[in-house]
Design a protein around this motif. Structure first.
Motif, mmCIF file in Angstrom:
data_model
loop_
_atom_site.group_PDB
_atom_site.id
_atom_site.type_symbol
_atom_site.label_atom_id
_atom_site.label_comp_id
_atom_site.label_asym_id
_atom_site.label_seq_id
_atom_site.Cartn_x
_atom_site.Cartn_y
_atom_site.Cartn_z
ATOM 1 N N ALA A 61 0.809 -1.221 0.000
ATOM 2 C CA ALA A 61 0.000 0.000 0.000
ATOM 3 C C ALA A 61 0.842 1.271 0.000
ATOM 4 C CB ALA A 61 -0.904 -0.006 1.233
ATOM 5 N N ALA A 62 0.217 2.322 -0.520
ATOM 6 C CA ALA A 62 0.776 3.675 -0.411
ATOM 7 C C ALA A 62 -0.389 4.646 -0.534
ATOM 8 C CB ALA A 62 1.793 3.936 -1.521
ATOM 9 N N ALA A 63 -0.273 5.796 0.110
ATOM 10 C CA ALA A 63 -1.309 6.821 -0.015
ATOM 11 C C ALA A 63 -0.881 7.801 -1.098
ATOM 12 C CB ALA A 63 -1.508 7.542 1.307
ATOM 13 N N ILE A 64 -1.749 7.981 -2.082
ATOM 14 C CA ILE A 64 -1.458 8.889 -3.204
ATOM 15 C C ILE A 64 -2.586 9.916 -3.219
ATOM 16 C CG2 ILE A 64 -1.157 9.025 -5.716
ATOM 17 C CD1 ILE A 64 -0.539 5.714 -4.856
ATOM 18 N N PRO A 65 -2.285 11.196 -2.970
ATOM 19 C CA PRO A 65 -3.354 12.177 -2.731
ATOM 20 C C PRO A 65 -4.466 12.189 -3.761
ATOM 21 C CG PRO A 65 -1.232 13.125 -2.199
ATOM 22 C CD PRO A 65 -0.952 11.767 -2.778
ATOM 23 N N ILE A 121 -5.594 4.698 1.435
ATOM 24 C CA ILE A 121 -4.454 4.020 0.805
ATOM 25 C C ILE A 121 -4.860 3.293 -0.472
ATOM 26 C CG2 ILE A 121 -2.980 3.719 2.829
ATOM 27 C CD1 ILE A 121 -4.153 0.864 3.111
ATOM 28 N N MET A 122 -3.956 3.370 -1.445
ATOM 29 C CA MET A 122 -4.117 2.548 -2.642
ATOM 30 C C MET A 122 -3.436 1.222 -2.359
ATOM 31 S SD MET A 122 -2.851 3.147 -6.545
ATOM 32 C CE MET A 122 -4.452 3.414 -7.267
ATOM 33 N N ALA A 162 5.319 -1.373 3.569
ATOM 34 C CA ALA A 162 4.142 -1.251 2.700
ATOM 35 C C ALA A 162 3.314 -2.534 2.667
ATOM 36 C CB ALA A 162 4.583 -0.871 1.286
ATOM 37 N N PHE A 163 3.927 -3.655 3.034
ATOM 38 C CA PHE A 163 3.189 -4.925 3.020
ATOM 39 C C PHE A 163 2.377 -5.141 4.294
ATOM 40 C CE2 PHE A 163 6.180 -5.524 -0.369
ATOM 41 C CZ PHE A 163 5.507 -6.329 -1.283
ATOM 42 N N ALA A 164 2.529 -4.263 5.283
ATOM 43 C CA ALA A 164 1.734 -4.368 6.518
ATOM 44 C C ALA A 164 0.402 -3.671 6.285
ATOM 45 C CB ALA A 164 2.489 -3.711 7.668
ATOM 46 N N LEU A 165 -0.660 -4.440 6.228
ATOM 47 C CA LEU A 165 -1.974 -3.882 5.892
ATOM 48 C C LEU A 165 -2.842 -3.751 7.141
ATOM 49 C CD1 LEU A 165 -2.678 -6.028 2.714
ATOM 50 C CD2 LEU A 165 -1.782 -3.698 2.812
ATOM 51 N N PRO A 166 -3.670 -2.697 7.192
ATOM 52 C CA PRO A 166 -4.609 -2.552 8.320
ATOM 53 C C PRO A 166 -5.634 -3.691 8.330
ATOM 54 C CG PRO A 166 -4.577 -0.583 6.918
ATOM 55 C CD PRO A 166 -3.775 -1.621 6.216
ATOM 56 N N ARG A 210 -9.228 -8.038 6.201
ATOM 57 C CA ARG A 210 -10.553 -8.686 6.180
ATOM 58 C C ARG A 210 -11.107 -8.705 4.752
ATOM 59 N NH1 ARG A 210 -13.157 -5.599 10.140
ATOM 60 N NH2 ARG A 210 -11.640 -6.390 11.617
ATOM 61 N N THR A 211 -10.952 -7.608 4.053
ATOM 62 C CA THR A 211 -11.459 -7.541 2.675
ATOM 63 C C THR A 211 -10.808 -8.599 1.784
ATOM 64 O OG1 THR A 211 -11.854 -5.185 2.888
ATOM 65 C CG2 THR A 211 -11.710 -6.026 0.653
ATOM 66 N N ILE A 212 -9.511 -8.828 1.997
ATOM 67 C CA ILE A 212 -8.823 -9.803 1.129
ATOM 68 C C ILE A 212 -8.877 -11.221 1.700
ATOM 69 C CG2 ILE A 212 -7.333 -8.040 0.114
ATOM 70 C CD1 ILE A 212 -5.011 -9.129 1.842
ATOM 71 N N GLY A 213 -9.578 -11.383 2.818
ATOM 72 C CA GLY A 213 -9.790 -12.727 3.367
ATOM 73 C C GLY A 213 -8.598 -13.289 4.099
#
Ligand code: SAM
Length: 289
Positions: free
Chosen positions: A217-221, A227-228, A269-273, A278-281
């Protein structure tokens, strides 16, 4: 004074003041607009959706190019699917160790107009002798080529219109078939908070094809809403867990100057909230010490 309102979402969006309209037309594949905005510089819009801006494009392009190439460590053949603005090519071509770069873009008008109106995106990368540009649908190319790649980067539009094919199970399977052993696919996968269904679908499809898959992930304004996520898929589970020391060594050896990427950001970046997991199972980030 004219304004541009993005139409990606029904009930929420971002608004830009159009300080100068530079180009607007239908290309045969998409409706293309390029305008100048005082805060973000030149902005490319396809079918009402913001694709890239001069001000924040570096975050997206550095993360989709350098993360897979440096994790792989020996990428010689790289494929870019989409990416008509040329900035992905610019970042990939910064790796002197990459020997051949193929870019497959469906819309030649995006290539031409971005070279003209967004020259800082490609920054001369189309003139690199290692680069071959093909005008084709990415799925068709992958299903018919005999070439193999170490890294495939899907720098696509959203899964609406011509970009839809690049989120299909057939596309992921075709990428898998054209990757060398130890190769990796990365994909543009939308904004997790705003596009959870697209993310969940991509996760299921990647899981059906690859031994190891995750998102980073990264945040792109100007990809508004948080986050994208970028898809990550390979049969080599070790690539995702590469340590800081080899990444540092490769990054320094590459001599590449970045504004966003560094090895610590790469790993983090590989650490996801949790809501994204949950969304990706998935229950957890599967990170190793
Ligand atoms: N960074 C952007 C984003 O996150 O939305 C993507 C930018 S790039 C301009 C996307 C490119 O994908 C466009 O130039 C579009 O023409 C191309 N594209 C869309 N569908 C495609 C397909 N099926 N095959 C190849 N290129 C495709």
């Amino acid at each position: 004074m004219r304004e541009f309102v993005e139409t990606l979402y029904d009930s929420y969006g971002q608004l830009f003041r159009v300080d100068e309209m530079l180009f607007e037309d239908k290309t045969g594949h998409q409706h293309l607009v390029i305008f100048h905005n005082a805060a973000f510089g030149r902005v490319l819009v396809l079918d009402g959706i913001v694709q890239t801006t001069e001000r924040d494009e570096f975050i997206y392009h550095e993360m989709l190019a350098h993360v897979p190439i440096l994790a792989h460590g020996n990428a010689r053949d790289v494929l870019i699917v989409g990416g008509g603005d040329g900035a992905m090519l610019r970042e990939v071509s910064r790796h002197r160790s990459v020997e051949r770069i193929i870019q497959v873009e469906i819309d030649d008008r995006v290539l031409d107009l971005c070279r003209r109106f967004l020259p800082r995106h490609s920054a001369g990368a189309f003139d690199d002798s290692r680069v071959t540009v093909l005008i084709d649908d990415g799925l068709h190319f992958l299903q018919t080529t005999e070439r193999r790649f170490d890294v495939i980067i899907s720098d696509s539009t959203d899964p609406i219109g011509p970009g839809e094919a690049l989120f299909s199970r057939e596309f992921y399977a075709a990428c898998h078939a054209r990757l060398n052993s130890g190769g990796v696919l990365v994909t543009q996968n939308g904004v997790a908070f705003m596009q959870p269904e697209e993310l969940a679908t991509a996760a299921r499809r990647l899981a059906a094809v690859f031994d190891d898959w995750h998102f980073y992930a990264a945040a792109i304004p100007t990809y508004v809403g948080g986050i994208m996520t970028f898809g990550w898929a390979t049969d080599d589970a070790g690539l995702r867990h590469i340590g800081l020391a080899p990444l540092d060594e490769r990054f320094i050896a590459s001599g590449i100057e970045t504004r966003y990427y560094n090895p610590e950001v790469h790993r983090a970046a590989f650490a996801l909230p949790r809501h994204v997991l949950r969304t990706i199972g998935k229950q957890h980030n599967e990170s190793r010490p």
